[in-house]
Each structure stands twice: as C-alpha cells, then as structure tokens.
Design a protein around this motif. Structure first.
Motif, PDB file in Angstrom:
ATOM      1  N   GLU A  49       0.947  -1.127   0.019  1.00  0.00           N
ATOM      2  CA  GLU A  49       0.068   0.066   0.030  1.00  0.00           C
ATOM      3  C   GLU A  49       0.935   1.328  -0.135  1.00  0.00           C
ATOM      4  O   GLU A  49       2.082   1.255   0.583  1.00  0.00           O
ATOM      5  CB  GLU A  49      -0.894   0.089   1.156  1.00  0.00           C
ATOM      6  N   TYR A  51       0.819   5.972  -0.276  1.00  0.00           N
ATOM      7  CA  TYR A  51       0.210   7.226  -0.052  1.00  0.00           C
ATOM      8  C   TYR A  51       0.608   7.936  -1.409  1.00  0.00           C
ATOM      9  O   TYR A  51       1.434   8.717  -1.278  1.00  0.00           O
ATOM     10  CB  TYR A  51       1.028   8.021   1.156  1.00  0.00           C
ATOM     11  N   LYS A 115      13.687   2.681   2.547  1.00  0.00           N
ATOM     12  CA  LYS A 115      13.033   1.870   3.470  1.00  0.00           C
ATOM     13  C   LYS A 115      12.501   2.399   4.464  1.00  0.00           C
ATOM     14  O   LYS A 115      11.349   1.911   4.734  1.00  0.00           O
ATOM     15  CB  LYS A 115      14.491   1.142   4.263  1.00  0.00           C
ATOM     16  N   SER A 116      12.947   3.872   4.948  1.00  0.00           N
ATOM     17  CA  SER A 116      11.894   4.191   6.007  1.00  0.00           C
ATOM     18  C   SER A 116      11.362   5.620   6.056  1.00  0.00           C
ATOM     19  O   SER A 116      10.750   6.090   6.889  1.00  0.00           O
ATOM     20  CB  SER A 116      12.702   4.054   7.528  1.00  0.00           C
ATOM     21  N   ALA A 118       9.939   6.505   2.610  1.00  0.00           N
ATOM     22  CA  ALA A 118       8.928   6.678   1.267  1.00  0.00           C
ATOM     23  C   ALA A 118       7.507   5.854   2.002  1.00  0.00           C
ATOM     24  O   ALA A 118       7.803   4.935   2.609  1.00  0.00           O
ATOM     25  CB  ALA A 118       9.535   5.853   0.318  1.00  0.00           C
ATOM     26  N   PHE A 120       5.423   3.724   1.889  1.00  0.00           N
ATOM     27  CA  PHE A 120       4.736   2.225   1.667  1.00  0.00           C
ATOM     28  C   PHE A 120       4.671   1.506   3.046  1.00  0.00           C
ATOM     29  O   PHE A 120       5.397   1.434   3.771  1.00  0.00           O
ATOM     30  CB  PHE A 120       5.900   1.633   0.759  1.00  0.00           C
ATOM     31  N   TRP A 121       3.608   0.402   2.697  1.00  0.00           N
ATOM     32  CA  TRP A 121       3.449  -0.382   3.975  1.00  0.00           C
ATOM     33  C   TRP A 121       3.239  -1.909   3.118  1.00  0.00           C
ATOM     34  O   TRP A 121       2.452  -1.964   2.288  1.00  0.00           O
ATOM     35  CB  TRP A 121       2.152  -0.075   4.767  1.00  0.00           C
ATOM     36  N   TRP A 132       0.970  -7.422   8.439  1.00  0.00           N
ATOM     37  CA  TRP A 132       1.482  -6.333   8.172  1.00  0.00           C
ATOM     38  C   TRP A 132       3.132  -6.581   8.741  1.00  0.00           C
ATOM     39  O   TRP A 132       3.396  -7.192   9.755  1.00  0.00           O
ATOM     40  CB  TRP A 132       1.046  -5.114   9.058  1.00  0.00           C
ATOM     41  N   ALA A 135       8.475  -2.388  10.861  1.00  0.00           N
ATOM     42  CA  ALA A 135       9.470  -1.843  10.495  1.00  0.00           C
ATOM     43  C   ALA A 135      10.664  -2.086  11.427  1.00  0.00           C
ATOM     44  O   ALA A 135      10.442  -2.460  12.661  1.00  0.00           O
ATOM     45  CB  ALA A 135       9.385  -0.176  10.702  1.00  0.00           C
TER      46      ALA A 135
ATOM     47  N   LEU B   5      -6.340  11.174   6.882  1.00  0.00           N
ATOM     48  CA  LEU B   5      -6.143   9.853   5.907  1.00  0.00           C
ATOM     49  C   LEU B   5      -5.577   8.970   7.039  1.00  0.00           C
ATOM     50  O   LEU B   5      -4.771   9.266   7.667  1.00  0.00           O
ATOM     51  CB  LEU B   5      -5.339  10.091   4.851  1.00  0.00           C
ATOM     52  N   TYR B   6      -5.900   7.657   6.896  1.00  0.00           N
ATOM     53  CA  TYR B   6      -5.333   6.506   7.552  1.00  0.00           C
ATOM     54  C   TYR B   6      -4.662   5.471   6.527  1.00  0.00           C
ATOM     55  O   TYR B   6      -5.333   5.171   5.350  1.00  0.00           O
ATOM     56  CB  TYR B   6      -6.349   5.968   8.317  1.00  0.00           C
ATOM     57  N   PHE B   7      -3.723   4.919   7.049  1.00  0.00           N
ATOM     58  CA  PHE B   7      -2.992   3.701   6.114  1.00  0.00           C
ATOM     59  C   PHE B   7      -2.493   2.604   6.674  1.00  0.00           C
ATOM     60  O   PHE B   7      -2.426   2.819   7.963  1.00  0.00           O
ATOM     61  CB  PHE B   7      -1.786   4.433   5.460  1.00  0.00           C
ATOM     62  N   ALA B   8      -2.559   1.536   6.049  1.00  0.00           N
ATOM     63  CA  ALA B   8      -2.119   0.263   6.548  1.00  0.00           C
ATOM     64  C   ALA B   8      -3.000  -0.149   7.869  1.00  0.00           C
ATOM     65  O   ALA B   8      -4.190  -0.176   7.652  1.00  0.00           O
ATOM     66  CB  ALA B   8      -0.538   0.179   6.955  1.00  0.00           C
ATOM     67  N   TRP B   9      -2.265  -0.719   9.100  1.00  0.00           N
ATOM     68  CA  TRP B   9      -3.234  -1.074  10.142  1.00  0.00           C
ATOM     69  C   TRP B   9      -4.099  -0.122  10.855  1.00  0.00           C
ATOM     70  O   TRP B   9      -5.087  -0.373  11.337  1.00  0.00           O
ATOM     71  CB  TRP B   9      -2.504  -2.024  10.955  1.00  0.00           C
ATOM     72  N   ARG B  11      -5.839   2.159   9.154  1.00  0.00           N
ATOM     73  CA  ARG B  11      -6.946   2.303   8.181  1.00  0.00           C
ATOM     74  C   ARG B  11      -7.882   1.162   8.533  1.00  0.00           C
ATOM     75  O   ARG B  11      -9.103   1.076   8.766  1.00  0.00           O
ATOM     76  CB  ARG B  11      -6.631   2.068   6.674  1.00  0.00           C
ATOM     77  N   GLU B  12      -7.244   0.032   8.808  1.00  0.00           N
ATOM     78  CA  GLU B  12      -8.020  -1.386   8.869  1.00  0.00           C
ATOM     79  C   GLU B  12      -8.600  -1.171  10.476  1.00  0.00           C
ATOM     80  O   GLU B  12      -9.908  -1.560  10.789  1.00  0.00           O
ATOM     81  CB  GLU B  12      -6.957  -2.667   9.267  1.00  0.00           C
ATOM     82  N   ALA B  55       1.770  12.847   8.849  1.00  0.00           N
ATOM     83  CA  ALA B  55       2.250  13.555   7.882  1.00  0.00           C
ATOM     84  C   ALA B  55       1.362  14.774   7.817  1.00  0.00           C
ATOM     85  O   ALA B  55       0.029  14.628   7.788  1.00  0.00           O
ATOM     86  CB  ALA B  55       2.409  12.843   6.631  1.00  0.00           C
ATOM     87  N   GLU B  72      -4.493  18.522   5.013  1.00  0.00           N
ATOM     88  CA  GLU B  72      -4.552  17.116   4.724  1.00  0.00           C
ATOM     89  C   GLU B  72      -3.627  16.464   5.958  1.00  0.00           C
ATOM     90  O   GLU B  72      -2.364  16.805   5.962  1.00  0.00           O
ATOM     91  CB  GLU B  72      -4.162  16.788   3.581  1.00  0.00           C
ATOM     92  N   ALA B  74      -2.165  12.691   7.793  1.00  0.00           N
ATOM     93  CA  ALA B  74      -2.205  11.305   7.394  1.00  0.00           C
ATOM     94  C   ALA B  74      -1.585  10.706   9.022  1.00  0.00           C
ATOM     95  O   ALA B  74      -0.599  10.990   9.420  1.00  0.00           O
ATOM     96  CB  ALA B  74      -1.705  10.911   6.357  1.00  0.00           C
ATOM     97  N   PHE B  76      -0.136   6.943  10.010  1.00  0.00           N
ATOM     98  CA  PHE B  76       0.316   5.482   9.803  1.00  0.00           C
ATOM     99  C   PHE B  76       1.285   4.794  10.225  1.00  0.00           C
ATOM    100  O   PHE B  76       1.992   5.604  11.203  1.00  0.00           O
ATOM    101  CB  PHE B  76       0.445   5.726   8.046  1.00  0.00           C
ATOM    102  N   PRO B  78       5.089   3.079  11.088  1.00  0.00           N
ATOM    103  CA  PRO B  78       6.100   3.403  10.319  1.00  0.00           C
ATOM    104  C   PRO B  78       6.369   2.623   8.879  1.00  0.00           C
ATOM    105  O   PRO B  78       5.996   1.673   8.578  1.00  0.00           O
ATOM    106  CB  PRO B  78       7.354   2.553  11.390  1.00  0.00           C
ATOM    107  N   MET B  79       7.084   3.252   8.255  1.00  0.00           N
ATOM    108  CA  MET B  79       7.087   2.895   6.610  1.00  0.00           C
ATOM    109  C   MET B  79       8.080   1.830   6.403  1.00  0.00           C
ATOM    110  O   MET B  79       8.963   1.682   7.018  1.00  0.00           O
ATOM    111  CB  MET B  79       7.286   4.022   5.605  1.00  0.00           C
TER     112      MET B  79
END
Lengths: 146, 82
Positions: A49, A51, A115-116, A118, A120-121, A132, A135, B5-9, B11-12, B55, B72, B74, B76, B78-79
C-alpha cells in the motif's frame, strides 16, 4: 533522473536499457533490485500500500538530496505497489557517476531512505491470513550513517 | 475542516481510509485525543502513538507540530518501503 511508482510489473534488465546513455563521462553504473522474499515457503503474495502524492514527493526529495551529495549523471527509482507474487521485483534503484564510489554510495543512500522515509506499507499474505510487515529498528538506524 | 487519511493497520482498525473532520485541535496530538474519544475503534488505532507516524500536507511531521493552515493530515505506522 526518472521516478516511477507503478502497480504493473517491470523488468530490471529492460529498465537499464538506455539508462545513463548520452553521458560520455559515465564510468560507473550501479543497480539494485529488491524482490519479494519468501522466508518460509508459505508466502502467497505481498501486498504493498502507498500514499499517492506523498510517495512521489518523498522519493523525489530523496533523489534530489542524493544528487546534491554525489555527482550523479543519472538516477532511476522504480517502486511497485499492489499485489506481488513471491520472487517478483518490488523496486529498483540505479545510479550513474564518473566513478564507482559515488555510484555505490548514492545507491545505498537511496535504498536506506526508501526503506523508512517513503510511505509504503507491506502486508504478507499466507494461507493463515494477512500480516503487516513491521519496520525494523536497523532500518531507522541505517539513516544515522548519512 | 481537515482531511484525515489513514493507512495500513491504522486504516484497518478505524475501518476508513479517509474522512473530513471538523476540529479546533492545534496539533496532531490534540486531534488524536479528540478522535480517540469518539469510539473504541479510534481508541484502538491511537492507543500507542509512539507506534505511529504523522504527515501534514504530505510531509512527515511531529505530533506537536502546528495544525494551523494544514489541509491534509495522515496517520500511519512506520514505513516499510524498499
């Protein structure tokens, strides 16, 4: 310089065709491909996923910073999102410079920040369900060397 | 109004990818407190903000950054890119 965030597969070899051409002073080219790793043999798929908007902005900023730290003659980042099969390329970076030290360093810098920093998940899909990917502290620690 | 906005877990757990919120919160931390008071699913998502990142207008920020003028926000985990 080229950045592509895409949900379609790509061929790392094909993407390197034409990379850094037109720069006669290029003496070194480094490329890295990250693939979907299946540690246990049970992985069915990896779902990524991201953003939209922030992903492009964050990676563009990382690439711009790399270009100020090293004299890059070309730079490429491709990153997929969506559902990927085990073994599929997830992402690649490529750097071109006059000498290899710069090309290697810039490629490692890009990887460490992707890696940390950007957005992305990753989620691993197995027969037991979806999980999931957390990190790693080591990924965050890797940034301190820059 | 601010788009959240919510992402990953996150959002879930909340069961939503995006919503517009009327708030007077001055910081992300204040907004988290408001949201967590709404319903258990928000409280569950925001139980440990040290496990979260925020963010503002698509730039990483801290939980005590000013929200004034932000359109906006968001939340989430950690990426995990690369």
């Amino acid at each position: 310089m080229r950045l592509s965030i895409q949900n379609t597969p790509f061929s790392p070899a094909a993407e390197l065709e034409g990379f850094a051409t037109g720069h006669r002073e290029t003496g070194a080219e480094v490329s890295f491909t990250g693939r979907v790793r299946d540690d246990t043999g049970a992985l069915q798929a990896l779902e990524i996923e991201h953003y939209p908007g922030m992903t492009e902005a964050a990676i563009s900023a990382i690439m711009a910073e790399a270009a100020t730290r090293w004299q890059l003659l070309d730079c490429l980042v491709i990153h997929r999102f969506g559902r990927l099969a085990p073994g599929a390329p997830i992402m690649m970076v490529a750097t071109a410079a006059r000498h290899r030290a710069e090309a290697f360093a810039a490629a490692e810098y890009l990887m460490d920040y992707l890696k940390s920093r950007a957005p992305f998940w990753k989620r691993e899909i197995t027969a037991e369900g979806a999980q999931w990917v957390g990190a790693k502290a080591s990924d965050e620690d890797a940034l301190t060397r820059w | 109004m601010i788009d959240v906005l919510y992402f990953a877990w996150v959002r879930e757990r909340i069961g939503l990818a995006q919503e517009s919120v009327e708030t007077t919160a001055a910081t992300p931390a204040e907004l988290v407190t408001e949201l967590a008071a709404r319903e258990p699913r928000y409280a569950a998502a925001f139980a440990d903000t040290s496990a979260l990142r925020v963010a503002l207008d698509q730039k990483l920020a801290s939980f005590d950054a000013p929200l004034a003028g932000v359109r906006e926000i968001a939340f989430f985990p950690p990426m995990t890119g690369g």
